[in-house]
Design a protein around this motif. Sequence first.
Motif, PDB file in Angstrom:
ATOM      1  N   LEU A 176       0.866  -1.186   0.000  1.00  0.00           N
ATOM      2  CA  LEU A 176       0.000   0.000   0.000  1.00  0.00           C
ATOM      3  C   LEU A 176       0.892   1.221   0.000  1.00  0.00           C
ATOM      4  CD1 LEU A 176      -2.517  -1.020   2.815  1.00  0.00           C
ATOM      5  CD2 LEU A 176      -3.007  -0.958   0.360  1.00  0.00           C
ATOM      6  N   ALA A 177       0.507   2.229  -0.772  1.00  0.00           N
ATOM      7  CA  ALA A 177       1.304   3.456  -0.789  1.00  0.00           C
ATOM      8  C   ALA A 177       0.386   4.655  -0.943  1.00  0.00           C
ATOM      9  CB  ALA A 177       2.310   3.423  -1.940  1.00  0.00           C
ATOM     10  N   THR A 178       0.791   5.760  -0.349  1.00  0.00           N
ATOM     11  CA  THR A 178       0.108   7.030  -0.574  1.00  0.00           C
ATOM     12  C   THR A 178       1.166   8.080  -0.866  1.00  0.00           C
ATOM     13  OG1 THR A 178      -1.735   6.459   0.878  1.00  0.00           O
ATOM     14  CG2 THR A 178      -1.398   8.797   0.423  1.00  0.00           C
ATOM     15  N   LEU A 179       1.024   8.703  -2.032  1.00  0.00           N
ATOM     16  CA  LEU A 179       1.912   9.795  -2.421  1.00  0.00           C
ATOM     17  C   LEU A 179       1.146  11.104  -2.243  1.00  0.00           C
ATOM     18  CD1 LEU A 179       4.433  11.045  -3.850  1.00  0.00           C
ATOM     19  CD2 LEU A 179       3.257  10.587  -6.025  1.00  0.00           C
ATOM     20  N   THR A 180       1.729  12.007  -1.487  1.00  0.00           N
ATOM     21  CA  THR A 180       1.100  13.315  -1.282  1.00  0.00           C
ATOM     22  C   THR A 180       1.971  14.378  -1.946  1.00  0.00           C
ATOM     23  OG1 THR A 180       0.118  12.603   0.799  1.00  0.00           O
ATOM     24  CG2 THR A 180       0.328  14.983   0.463  1.00  0.00           C
ATOM     25  N   ILE A 181       1.361  15.114  -2.878  1.00  0.00           N
ATOM     26  CA  ILE A 181       2.040  16.219  -3.544  1.00  0.00           C
ATOM     27  C   ILE A 181       1.366  17.493  -3.027  1.00  0.00           C
ATOM     28  CG2 ILE A 181       2.656  17.254  -5.773  1.00  0.00           C
ATOM     29  CD1 ILE A 181       2.306  14.450  -7.016  1.00  0.00           C
ATOM     30  N   GLU A 182       1.997  18.137  -2.064  1.00  0.00           N
ATOM     31  CA  GLU A 182       1.398  19.268  -1.346  1.00  0.00           C
ATOM     32  C   GLU A 182       0.056  18.826  -0.731  1.00  0.00           C
ATOM     33  OE1 GLU A 182       2.614  22.268  -0.604  1.00  0.00           O
ATOM     34  OE2 GLU A 182       4.437  22.267  -1.792  1.00  0.00           O
ATOM     35  N   ASP A 183      -1.074  19.216  -1.321  1.00  0.00           N
ATOM     36  CA  ASP A 183      -2.342  18.832  -0.718  1.00  0.00           C
ATOM     37  C   ASP A 183      -3.142  17.858  -1.585  1.00  0.00           C
ATOM     38  OD1 ASP A 183      -2.837  20.599  -2.677  1.00  0.00           O
ATOM     39  OD2 ASP A 183      -3.931  22.063  -1.467  1.00  0.00           O
ATOM     40  N   THR A 184      -2.449  17.188  -2.492  1.00  0.00           N
ATOM     41  CA  THR A 184      -3.105  16.185  -3.335  1.00  0.00           C
ATOM     42  C   THR A 184      -2.555  14.802  -2.990  1.00  0.00           C
ATOM     43  OG1 THR A 184      -3.296  17.785  -5.127  1.00  0.00           O
ATOM     44  CG2 THR A 184      -3.513  15.466  -5.726  1.00  0.00           C
ATOM     45  N   ASP A 185      -3.461  13.827  -2.839  1.00  0.00           N
ATOM     46  CA  ASP A 185      -3.042  12.476  -2.468  1.00  0.00           C
ATOM     47  C   ASP A 185      -3.325  11.491  -3.598  1.00  0.00           C
ATOM     48  OD1 ASP A 185      -2.470  13.182   0.347  1.00  0.00           O
ATOM     49  OD2 ASP A 185      -4.644  13.503   0.429  1.00  0.00           O
ATOM     50  N   ILE A 186      -2.397  10.587  -3.804  1.00  0.00           N
ATOM     51  CA  ILE A 186      -2.589   9.507  -4.778  1.00  0.00           C
ATOM     52  C   ILE A 186      -2.380   8.185  -4.044  1.00  0.00           C
ATOM     53  CG2 ILE A 186      -1.715   8.433  -6.900  1.00  0.00           C
ATOM     54  CD1 ILE A 186      -0.709  11.293  -7.665  1.00  0.00           C
ATOM     55  N   ASP A 187      -3.434   7.373  -4.004  1.00  0.00           N
ATOM     56  CA  ASP A 187      -3.363   6.076  -3.329  1.00  0.00           C
ATOM     57  C   ASP A 187      -3.014   4.969  -4.311  1.00  0.00           C
ATOM     58  OD1 ASP A 187      -4.043   7.035  -0.810  1.00  0.00           O
ATOM     59  OD2 ASP A 187      -6.200   6.784  -1.158  1.00  0.00           O
ATOM     60  N   HIS A 188      -2.098   4.120  -3.898  1.00  0.00           N
ATOM     61  CA  HIS A 188      -1.746   2.932  -4.686  1.00  0.00           C
ATOM     62  C   HIS A 188      -1.966   1.705  -3.814  1.00  0.00           C
ATOM     63  CE1 HIS A 188       0.559  -0.014  -6.997  1.00  0.00           C
ATOM     64  NE2 HIS A 188       1.187  -0.313  -5.882  1.00  0.00           N
ATOM     65  N   PRO A 189      -2.539   0.614  -4.353  1.00  0.00           N
ATOM     66  CA  PRO A 189      -3.093   0.493  -5.700  1.00  0.00           C
ATOM     67  C   PRO A 189      -4.463   1.162  -5.798  1.00  0.00           C
ATOM     68  CG  PRO A 189      -3.290  -1.604  -4.536  1.00  0.00           C
ATOM     69  CD  PRO A 189      -2.568  -0.662  -3.615  1.00  0.00           C
ATOM     70  N   ASN A 190      -5.029   1.106  -7.007  1.00  0.00           N
ATOM     71  CA  ASN A 190      -6.349   1.686  -7.226  1.00  0.00           C
ATOM     72  C   ASN A 190      -7.403   0.938  -6.401  1.00  0.00           C
ATOM     73  OD1 ASN A 190      -5.675   3.673  -9.256  1.00  0.00           O
ATOM     74  ND2 ASN A 190      -5.284   1.950 -10.653  1.00  0.00           N
ATOM     75  N   ALA A 191      -8.614   1.492  -6.400  1.00  0.00           N
ATOM     76  CA  ALA A 191      -9.701   0.889  -5.607  1.00  0.00           C
ATOM     77  C   ALA A 191      -9.945  -0.572  -5.982  1.00  0.00           C
ATOM     78  CB  ALA A 191     -10.983   1.690  -5.801  1.00  0.00           C
ATOM     79  N   ASP A 192      -9.673  -0.937  -7.249  1.00  0.00           N
ATOM     80  CA  ASP A 192      -9.910  -2.317  -7.689  1.00  0.00           C
ATOM     81  C   ASP A 192      -8.648  -3.183  -7.583  1.00  0.00           C
ATOM     82  OD1 ASP A 192      -8.346  -1.262  -9.678  1.00  0.00           O
ATOM     83  OD2 ASP A 192      -9.677  -1.792 -11.335  1.00  0.00           O
ATOM     84  N   GLY A 193      -7.597  -2.659  -6.986  1.00  0.00           N
ATOM     85  CA  GLY A 193      -6.387  -3.451  -6.765  1.00  0.00           C
ATOM     86  C   GLY A 193      -5.356  -3.354  -7.870  1.00  0.00           C
ATOM     87  N   THR A 194      -5.675  -2.662  -8.974  1.00  0.00           N
ATOM     88  CA  THR A 194      -4.709  -2.556 -10.072  1.00  0.00           C
ATOM     89  C   THR A 194      -3.669  -1.473  -9.757  1.00  0.00           C
ATOM     90  OG1 THR A 194      -6.175  -0.994 -11.191  1.00  0.00           O
ATOM     91  CG2 THR A 194      -6.352  -3.322 -11.828  1.00  0.00           C
ATOM     92  N   PRO A 195      -2.463  -1.615 -10.327  1.00  0.00           N
ATOM     93  CA  PRO A 195      -1.415  -0.635 -10.032  1.00  0.00           C
ATOM     94  C   PRO A 195      -1.775   0.754 -10.573  1.00  0.00           C
ATOM     95  CG  PRO A 195      -0.521  -2.595 -11.102  1.00  0.00           C
ATOM     96  CD  PRO A 195      -2.002  -2.694 -11.206  1.00  0.00           C
ATOM     97  N   VAL A 196      -1.338   1.769  -9.877  1.00  0.00           N
ATOM     98  CA  VAL A 196      -1.618   3.151 -10.290  1.00  0.00           C
ATOM     99  C   VAL A 196      -0.695   3.546 -11.437  1.00  0.00           C
ATOM    100  CG1 VAL A 196      -1.293   5.565  -9.594  1.00  0.00           C
ATOM    101  CG2 VAL A 196      -2.553   3.988  -8.120  1.00  0.00           C
ATOM    102  N   LYS A 197      -1.320   4.077 -12.475  1.00  0.00           N
ATOM    103  CA  LYS A 197      -0.579   4.628 -13.607  1.00  0.00           C
ATOM    104  C   LYS A 197      -1.414   5.816 -14.074  1.00  0.00           C
ATOM    105  CE  LYS A 197       1.819   3.080 -17.724  1.00  0.00           C
ATOM    106  NZ  LYS A 197       1.995   2.028 -18.724  1.00  0.00           N
ATOM    107  N   THR A 198      -0.992   6.998 -13.756  1.00  0.00           N
ATOM    108  CA  THR A 198      -1.843   8.161 -14.012  1.00  0.00           C
ATOM    109  C   THR A 198      -0.975   9.345 -14.453  1.00  0.00           C
ATOM    110  OG1 THR A 198      -3.543   9.575 -13.021  1.00  0.00           O
ATOM    111  CG2 THR A 198      -1.745   8.960 -11.605  1.00  0.00           C
ATOM    112  N   THR A 199      -1.631  10.372 -14.906  1.00  0.00           N
ATOM    113  CA  THR A 199      -0.937  11.611 -15.247  1.00  0.00           C
ATOM    114  C   THR A 199      -1.562  12.746 -14.437  1.00  0.00           C
ATOM    115  OG1 THR A 199      -0.432  10.849 -17.474  1.00  0.00           O
ATOM    116  CG2 THR A 199      -0.358  13.213 -17.112  1.00  0.00           C
ATOM    117  N   LYS A 200      -0.711  13.475 -13.757  1.00  0.00           N
ATOM    118  CA  LYS A 200      -1.201  14.534 -12.873  1.00  0.00           C
ATOM    119  C   LYS A 200      -0.911  15.883 -13.519  1.00  0.00           C
ATOM    120  CE  LYS A 200      -3.074  15.372  -8.997  1.00  0.00           C
ATOM    121  NZ  LYS A 200      -4.426  14.911  -8.839  1.00  0.00           N
ATOM    122  N   ARG A 201      -1.919  16.731 -13.543  1.00  0.00           N
ATOM    123  CA  ARG A 201      -1.703  18.085 -14.080  1.00  0.00           C
ATOM    124  C   ARG A 201      -1.126  18.960 -12.969  1.00  0.00           C
ATOM    125  NH1 ARG A 201      -3.363  19.771 -18.784  1.00  0.00           N
ATOM    126  NH2 ARG A 201      -3.390  21.938 -18.056  1.00  0.00           N
TER     127      ARG A 201
END
Lengths: 122, 394
Positions: A34-59
């Motif tokens: 389990l991982a949580t990446l916080t970029i200032e006040d934005t959080d990205i949880d890994h893995p996704n809600a369905d268990g798949t790995p996170v692969k996203t693009t952040k603006r």
Amino acid sequence: MKINAKNLGSGRTLVVEGKGVPIAFVDRGQTAVLATLTIEDTDIDHPNADGTPVKTTKRLDAGTYECALTMAVVRTDAGGAGYDSDLSIAGIPIASIRGSLPDGKKIDRGVLSFTLEVTEAL
Amino acid sequence: MKNLAILLAVGLLGNAACAADDPKLNDFLIDLSAGHVAAFQMIGLDKSAVTDLQTPKDLVAALQAAGDSDSKGAFGLAYSPGRSAFVPVSVAISDYVDPSKPLTRLWGSATFSYAQNKKSLGGVDYSQNAVAAHVAYYLNSKDDPVVAGFNAVVLKDGPCKAALLDVRTGFKKDNRTLVQRIKDKKKEVGGRDLTPEERDRIDEEMLASTSNSSVEKLQVCAQNYVNAVKEKWNASHVDVVLGQGWIKSPGGGRLSLGRHAALALSVGLDEMPNSLFNLTVRRVDKELELDTITATPAYKRTSTAGARYTYGYGDGRRSYLLAEVSNVKTGSPTIANAAFKRALGFDYKLAEGVWLELRAGRAVTTDGTKTESKALFNLKFSPETTLAKDAQAK
């Protein structure tokens, strides 16, 4: 558990071009991570809600962002003990955990801080 | 309570009556498990001598144990490559649970084993060794304890969603605190970049000042869920076993201890939640009869096929019914052939920890010359019934 920083410059800073910044987690181990990446006040949880790995693009607008990463490994007696995971930003692996939970140890956790500097896209 | 006492008496009488013929309850049903599933079982090596290879370090330790004079060369290895940390044969958990990759899960559920020891026969030490391969594949991935464990930990709407939400909330809170501490430290040092040592110190302080309790609670929840999945008595799975054992006298040739091959299929259907169907085909050949080892070696061969239907019903499954058929024949007096050709069974929970067990059917006589009718009552003092366990391929 130590989260290993890599490919980060002085001051543990990663410089990337904006505005779309690809962020990806990869798990190669046999234990749930389990991982949580916080970029200032934005959080990205890994893995996704369905268990798949996170692969996203952040603006992200150009600027400097303080970041924090928490990772944990959680094992039941049904799975293996090995963990081997990376976080990549803009295609660059910047943090990793690698190892094996010793007998009797079911969880472990680590944190890592770093700075993300987003420049204007050319 | 009075009824219970009567039933206890009936059960004990029934048991005593049958004891005169020396039947054992476990011999009354055909063994529908896949049989020997590991090399150490084939040569009778204690499981404690078997090393489960997870890392290269385990391999080194096992090989050191093999050379230890105290162990007299007795050791065993079990290796599930997909679940080990040996790249590239290991399987990532995210691939293992991926429903679009059944072959990956098949590889992840394969176990290879090797074992060796010495056996003393007539004052002579014989070397034994065996190899085996075992694949246990759950037809519905949700019944697979590995998948269940992963899903319990990571799925947002999974069985441990409340514990997971606590973990996520805690991680976010901790991360924001860490970000703030970095900002504060930067202000403190006049806005310059922090050195890696300063970063490490802040990270370590952050880790030390926060608790693992939410992650521990999630782990406990996931483990409980895995235990519940393992307890499911009618999970659908297939077991395939292949194995070979050998025995060798000092200065003598190598003789076969047996070649094992088995396919055991257990099917529980969603439409029939109280039912389980078993089908097992097992063959053992070139199995040395050990009392002939010093003379002309003789070998035996056993082929077993059996099918069973099991029905479990009642609150907390108080009762189990079964019907089975097997291919045991007259004319071959072996232990396996002493089982029923056709049988009915019934287990009923009289009270917590007390089971009444009944077996009846047509069986081959122990001398293998004819068939006869057999029946047996038994009273079992156990939290679990025998049938629910027998129904599963062990």
